[in-house]
Design a protein around this motif. Structure first.
Motif, mmCIF file in Angstrom:
data_model
loop_
_atom_site.group_PDB
_atom_site.id
_atom_site.type_symbol
_atom_site.label_atom_id
_atom_site.label_comp_id
_atom_site.label_asym_id
_atom_site.label_seq_id
_atom_site.Cartn_x
_atom_site.Cartn_y
_atom_site.Cartn_z
ATOM 1 N N ALA A 186 0.806 -1.228 0.000
ATOM 2 C CA ALA A 186 0.000 0.000 0.000
ATOM 3 C C ALA A 186 0.835 1.271 0.000
ATOM 4 O O ALA A 186 0.301 2.360 -0.191
ATOM 5 N N ARG A 191 -5.105 3.354 -2.283
ATOM 6 C CA ARG A 191 -5.876 2.314 -1.588
ATOM 7 C C ARG A 191 -4.931 1.488 -0.722
ATOM 8 O O ARG A 191 -3.732 1.434 -0.973
ATOM 9 N N THR A 192 -5.506 0.864 0.285
ATOM 10 C CA THR A 192 -4.663 0.136 1.215
ATOM 11 C C THR A 192 -5.435 -0.990 1.898
ATOM 12 O O THR A 192 -6.656 -1.013 1.862
ATOM 13 N N SER A 193 -4.698 -1.911 2.487
ATOM 14 C CA SER A 193 -5.308 -2.950 3.317
ATOM 15 C C SER A 193 -4.653 -2.884 4.688
ATOM 16 O O SER A 193 -3.428 -2.851 4.790
ATOM 17 N N ASN A 208 -8.412 -3.531 0.896
ATOM 18 C CA ASN A 208 -8.483 -2.740 -0.326
ATOM 19 C C ASN A 208 -9.457 -1.566 -0.221
ATOM 20 O O ASN A 208 -10.355 -1.402 -1.034
ATOM 21 N N LYS A 209 -9.243 -0.761 0.786
ATOM 22 C CA LYS A 209 -10.109 0.407 1.027
ATOM 23 C C LYS A 209 -9.337 1.665 0.637
ATOM 24 O O LYS A 209 -8.104 1.672 0.599
ATOM 25 N N SER A 210 -10.068 2.748 0.434
ATOM 26 C CA SER A 210 -9.385 4.024 0.233
ATOM 27 C C SER A 210 -8.781 4.432 1.575
ATOM 28 O O SER A 210 -9.257 4.019 2.636
ATOM 29 N N LYS A 211 -7.719 5.240 1.527
ATOM 30 C CA LYS A 211 -7.102 5.683 2.785
ATOM 31 C C LYS A 211 -8.093 6.539 3.582
ATOM 32 O O LYS A 211 -8.078 6.539 4.812
#
Ligand code: CTP
Length: 224
Positions: A186, A191-193, A208-211
């Motif tokens: 990320a 996006r990040t997990s 897998n969400k937006s920051k």
């Protein structure tokens, strides 16, 4: 309880440790996660102090920003903002400290043992190899985590390999209530997990969400 009028401290970005007046050791942190957190806390109605290392990010609306350079500068600012300020910095940070700390900064673990007053000239030594002696920086999270009492403290970790076990150990060692364990893929992205590990044994995966969405989930921890 709502976050309205509660005081929240967020750290963001890298720290920078100077070798001489024009050179330093630092890291690639963009500061993005911390700035999203500060913005999310402000939207939730908190009074936010954002303690930022050197980054090019616009200050979110309604956030008070304090710029710092080194890990030791950041420690002093976090102590004043989170634990409560003494003396002259009271006017800036207030006396009473804060209700929550989100330690999203990528604090450098090491700094040069000495900062040269003048430029370090390669020609001076005449050798092909040079050595830079480093000393350990203070651990900001562990320092304030030990004195947090019932206030919320959230740390961050970026681990490769067996991340969960190491993150759990870090949580205890640093006195945090939660550790947000970042997926290394990320870094720098939008996006990040994140796996959110709680002192209470809880484990929540945000995949897998937006920051911005991750920031809102983390800030929601402060509602208690
Ligand atoms: N942190 C800190 N002060 C430091 C180093 C790290 O406050 N000198 C904080 C970071 O802001 C983050 C958390 O500690 O919230 C995790 O840092 P990390 O560097 O992953 O942990 P360390 O135990 O320092 O590193 P490692 O596990 O790689 O040895």
């Amino acid at each position: 309880m709502s976050l309205a009028r509660r005081k929240v401290v967020v750290t963001a970005g890298p720290t920078r440790e100077h070798v001489d007046p024009v050179r330093y050791i630092s890291n690639e942190s963009s500061g993005r996660m911390g700035f999203e957190l500060a913005a999310a806390a402000a939207r939730a109605g908190a009074r936010v102090i954002l303690i930022a290392g050197p980054v090019h990010q616009a200050t979110p609306e309604g956030v008070t920003r304090v710029d710092v350079t080194s890990a030791r500068d950041m420690l002093a600012a976090v102590q004043a903002a989170f634990l409560g300020a003494e003396g002259r910095s009271r006017a800036h940070f207030g006396r009473s400290g804060a209700d929550a700390l989100f330690m999203a900064a990528a604090v450098g673990d090491w700094r040069p043992k000495r900062r040269r007053a003048g430029k370090w000239r390669a020609k001076d030594g005449g050798d092909e190899v040079a050595t830079l002696e480093l000393v350990k920086n203070p651990d900001i999270l562990a320092t304030v985590g030990a004195r947090k009492q019932d206030r919320l403290v959230v740390g961050f970790a970026l681990e490769t390999g067996d991340g969960l076990v190491r993150a759990r150990r870090k949580l205890v060692r640093k006195g945090a209530d939660y550790i947000a364990l970042n997926d290394p893929t990320a870094l720098g992205g939008a996006r990040t997990s994140v796996t959110l590990i709680g002192r209470d044994g809880s484990k929540v995966e945000l995949k897998n969400k937006s920051k911005r969405a991750v920031a809102e989930a983390l800030v929601a921890l402060g509602r208690g």
